[in-house]
Design a protein around this motif. Structure first.
Motif, short mmCIF file in Angstrom:
data_model
loop_
_atom_site.label_atom_id
_atom_site.label_comp_id
_atom_site.label_asym_id
_atom_site.label_seq_id
_atom_site.Cartn_x
_atom_site.Cartn_y
_atom_site.Cartn_z
N CYS A 42 0.83 -1.21 0.00
CA CYS A 42 0.00 0.00 0.00
C CYS A 42 0.86 1.25 0.00
O CYS A 42 0.56 2.22 -0.69
CB CYS A 42 -0.92 0.01 1.21
N HIS A 43 1.95 1.24 0.77
CA HIS A 43 2.85 2.39 0.82
C HIS A 43 3.47 2.64 -0.55
O HIS A 43 3.56 3.79 -1.00
CB HIS A 43 3.93 2.17 1.87
N VAL A 47 3.01 6.08 -2.67
CA VAL A 47 4.19 6.87 -3.04
C VAL A 47 4.26 7.03 -4.56
O VAL A 47 4.57 8.11 -5.05
CB VAL A 47 5.48 6.22 -2.48
N SER A 48 3.96 5.99 -5.30
CA SER A 48 4.03 6.08 -6.75
C SER A 48 2.94 6.99 -7.32
O SER A 48 3.14 7.62 -8.35
CB SER A 48 3.94 4.69 -7.38
#
Length: 51
Positions: A42-43, A47-48
């Motif tokens: 999920c992070h 971030v993307s």
């Protein structure tokens, strides 16, 4: 509807969506997915999307 009921409803809906997303991610994963792997995935997605 009181604020307590509304807050409870929102919390349950959020948990439901998170549970469904976790289930779909684990199903798509080749060897299963634990909670740490899910949070890392999920992070990376968040971030993307912000980059």
């Amino acid at each position: 509807m009181s604020a307590k009921y509304l807050a409870g409803f929102v919390a349950i809906c959020g948990l439901d969506v998170a549970g469904l997303d976790y289930h779909q991610q684990a199903k798509a994963s080749e060897n299963g997915l634990n909670m740490k792997g899910y949070l890392v995935r999920c992070h990376r997605v968040l971030v993307s999307q912000t980059a």
